[in-house]
Each structure stands twice: as structure tokens, then as C-alpha cells.
Design a protein around this motif. Structure first.
Motif, PDB file in Angstrom:
ATOM      1  N   ARG A  72     -23.217   5.506 -16.257  1.00 48.39           N
ATOM      2  CA  ARG A  72     -22.470   6.747 -16.401  1.00 48.39           C
ATOM      3  C   ARG A  72     -22.542   7.211 -17.850  1.00 48.39           C
ATOM      4  NH1 ARG A  72     -18.476   3.422 -14.393  1.00 48.39           N
ATOM      5  NH2 ARG A  72     -17.333   3.820 -16.334  1.00 48.39           N
ATOM      6  N   ASP A  85     -20.168   8.131 -19.768  1.00 48.96           N
ATOM      7  CA  ASP A  85     -19.131   7.532 -20.609  1.00 48.96           C
ATOM      8  C   ASP A  85     -19.428   6.081 -20.970  1.00 48.96           C
ATOM      9  OD1 ASP A  85     -18.642   6.320 -18.168  1.00 48.96           O
ATOM     10  OD2 ASP A  85     -16.547   6.919 -18.030  1.00 48.96           O
ATOM     11  N   GLU A  86     -20.420   5.487 -20.329  1.00 49.32           N
ATOM     12  CA  GLU A  86     -20.804   4.109 -20.650  1.00 49.32           C
ATOM     13  C   GLU A  86     -21.835   4.041 -21.775  1.00 49.32           C
ATOM     14  OE1 GLU A  86     -20.455   1.541 -16.593  1.00 49.32           O
ATOM     15  OE2 GLU A  86     -21.993   3.120 -16.566  1.00 49.32           O
ATOM     16  N   GLY A 145     -22.283   6.928 -24.081  1.00 44.48           N
ATOM     17  CA  GLY A 145     -21.834   7.749 -25.197  1.00 44.48           C
ATOM     18  C   GLY A 145     -22.673   8.981 -25.454  1.00 44.48           C
ATOM     19  N   ALA A 182     -23.780  12.073 -15.401  1.00 45.93           N
ATOM     20  CA  ALA A 182     -22.642  12.736 -16.048  1.00 45.93           C
ATOM     21  C   ALA A 182     -21.544  13.119 -15.065  1.00 45.93           C
ATOM     22  CB  ALA A 182     -23.118  13.969 -16.804  1.00 45.93           C
TER      23      ALA A 182
END
Length: 329
Positions: free
Chosen positions: A30, A32-33, A35, A90
Motif C-alpha cells: 500500500r 502508506d507502507e 511513503g 493507493a
């Protein structure tokens, strides 16, 4: 993740079964994993703009599920796309299903945010309405872009029931707004009945060239890809694929099927033939899993998205270091 870190790739399927875990695209991390990402795969679960069968709001997640079987090396393009550049899922853009105008604005704003990080977009629809806000966002960054539109239909009609924003109108709006390079526009795979001959006349006036599905059958994929490359040149290119460009035998899970379409093999080979083009972003829309027995449509869509992602990853790697791109194949 810093810009110097090696890309984080998909989950190792020799250690975690393909049917286990969350269904991100190709089992990639993902956003968020990691950055930051070079290519953001983003869903837009929106189908309020359809004129016939609904259900494309579920298309993005169906493509993600089907993409579990994708592997990290692409032999057709001789590349390991997820080692060449960071690709990440995303998630979805949440657009208002009750207000098309608001949804269009929301999609455009979310695309602005993602493109603003330096990422290119591989968007999973959703219906074809979403192409307009995506093109608006891409044009803010690159100026008017070349467009290859793979579809059974023209999608350059004016309105439906007085509505300007529908899945049959995005490219007329895009031409009117000046966000397309009208010297480099092509439909590919069109076929089937129209409302009248004026549809073709209007489309030509907007600058579109047409490669019908019959043209692909008669002339072959290599000649068609060469023609498209010449028309595009070195312009920034946006590719928009409506999965109904495929024959219903290859893509039954879509809202407006038309007989006589491309095979999945023809679509993939044409995309591979465009690998030298400057692909800045892409979308793949109109997968409606409710009509998709045995996941035929979503599997084809996942492979088309994989080819597009590979093209973008190769170009990103080459722009940074031609030698490292060669080493990562």
C-alpha cells in the motif's frame, strides 16, 4: 522510503499463498507502507455515469483480486517492473455516487494530489466518466496530452438526458476544455451501431482518428501499433482503456458489450507495441464483475494494467539511469 531505496515489490508467493492476505494490485504494498511511489495504482469506485448496465463501481477491486496471479517478471517486455520503480496501491478515491458534478471535482482533486508527489497514475474504474477529471489533472502537469482511447464506443457524444458528464461524453468535454492535443488523438477498437453518421463527422472534427476492431483484424497488431506510434510521436501520452474494447467472448463483464471486438491477445500486443511512447498516466474502466463469469474480464483487465504499469516503470527507470534500468530487467 527515500528516493535512493530499492523498490519494495509484491508479497513473495512462495511464502504466502496467492489467495491469502489483502488484495492490493499485484499484491504490491500500500502507498502508506512505502511513503512514496513512482506509479500509484488507484481505484475510483464510481459508476453513476453509466447509460445501460451498472456495476463498474466494483471493477477496481475485481481487478485487484484477479491480479493476485500476476508475477514480478514480464517476459513480453523483458522487464521486472516492480524492481525498476516503486509501484504501490493507493487505495480508492471516494466520490459522491449521488452527484456527478461533485464526484468529478473530487476525482480531479485527488488525482492532483497524487500527481503532485511525482507519481504517474494507473487508475482502475469505475465508469468512463472518470477519464475527464483524470485528464484535467494530467494536463495541469504536462499540458494538452496525446490520447489513445481503446473502446467499442466513441465517447464523444454531447449529452445524455441533458447531462454533460457521463461515460459517453468525457472526450468531447476534454476537447472542448483544450486539455487534449488534437493532433494526436485516436480511438482503437471501435465498432457497432451509432446514432447516425453525424457521430463520425463530429468525432473527426474534434481531431480523432479511428482504428476499428476490423482494422486490427485485417491489418494486424504490429502495423496498428506502428501507426499509433507515428501519430503520437514524443508527446506526453495518456491511455484510456474501456474493457468493452474486447469482444464479449473475452470481456463479458462490462456494461455496454458490443460484438466483434478485439481479443485480449490483440489488446496486450498493441499495448506492448507502445512501450517506446511517453506514457504519463493511464486508466482502465468499465469492468462490471456482476456479469463476469469465471473472472474472464477482470483477468484480462489485470493483465492490461500490468502492461501499462510495466511501460511506465521502464520509462521511469530509464530516465534515472539507463544502466540501472538495463541491470534490473
Amino acid at each position: 522510503m527515500s528516493s535512493t531505496d530499492s523498490p519494495r515489490g509484491p508479497i513473495d508467493s512462495s511464502r504466502v499463498p496467492r489467495y491469502a492476505g489483502p488484495a492490493t494490485f499485484a499484491r504490491l504494498p500500500r502507498l502508506d507502507e512505502v511513503g512514496r511511489t513512482d506509479v500509484a495504482v488507484v481505484g475510483v469506485p464510481f459508476d453513476t455515469g453509466v447509460s445501460y448496465r451498472p456495476g463498474a463501481r466494483f471493477g477496481g477491486n475485481a481487478i485487484r483480486e484477479a491480479s493476485r496471479l500476476l508475477r514480478p517478471y514480464n517476459p513480453a517486455q523483458d522487464a521486472s517492473p516492480f524492481a525498476l520503480a516503486q509501484v504501490a496501491d493507493a487505495g480508492d478515491i471516494a466520490a459522491n455516487p449521488f452527484n456527478i458534478n461533485e464526484a468529478v471535482e473530487t476525482i480531479e482533486g485527488a488525482a492532483d494530489d497524487l500527481l503532485g508527489t511525482g507519481a504517474r497514475l494507473m487508475t482502475l474504474g469505475g465508469d468512463h466518466t472518470i477519464a475527464l477529471p483524470l485528464l484535467r489533472s494530467v494536463a495541469k502537469k504536462h499540458g494538452p496530452v496525446a490520447l489513445l482511447h481503446f473502446d467499442a464506443h466513441l465517447d464523444t457524444w454531447d449529452t445524455y438526458f441533458g447531462a454533460e458528464y457521463t461515460h459517453g461524453t468525457p472526450f468531447r468535454r476534454a476537447v472542448e476544455e483544450g486539455i487534449l492535443d488534437t493532433s494526436a488523438l485516436s480511438h482503437v477498437g471501435t465498432r457497432g451501431p451509432l446514432y447516425g453518421k453525424q457521430d463520425l463527422t463530429d468525432d473527426e472534427k474534434m481531431g480523432f482518428g479511428i482504428v476499428t476492431s476490423a482494422d486490427v483484424m485485417r491489418r494486424g497488431v504490429d502495423e496498428i501499433a506502428d501507426q499509433l506510434r507515428q501519430r503520437i510521436g514524443d508527446r506526453p501520452l495518456y491511455i484510456s482503456i474501456d474493457i468493452d474494447v474486447l469482444d464479449p467472448a473475452h470481456a463479458p463483464g462490462t456494461g455496454t458489450p458490443e460484438a466483434g471486438g478485439l481479443t485480449s491477445r490483440e489488446l496486450l500486443e498493441i499495448l506492448r507495441g507502445l512501450s517506446s511512447c511517453h506514457l504519463v498516466s493511464a486508466d482502465l474502466v468499465e469492468v462490471a464483475p456482476a456479469y463476469d463469469h469465471a473472472e474472464i474480464t477482470s483477468v484480462a483487465a489485470s493483465h492490461a494494467a500490468y502492461e501499462l504499469t510495466t511501460i511506465m516503470s521502464r520509462q521511469i527507470a530509464a530516465s534515472r539511469s539507463p544502466q540501472s534500468a538495463e541491470d534490473a530487467k
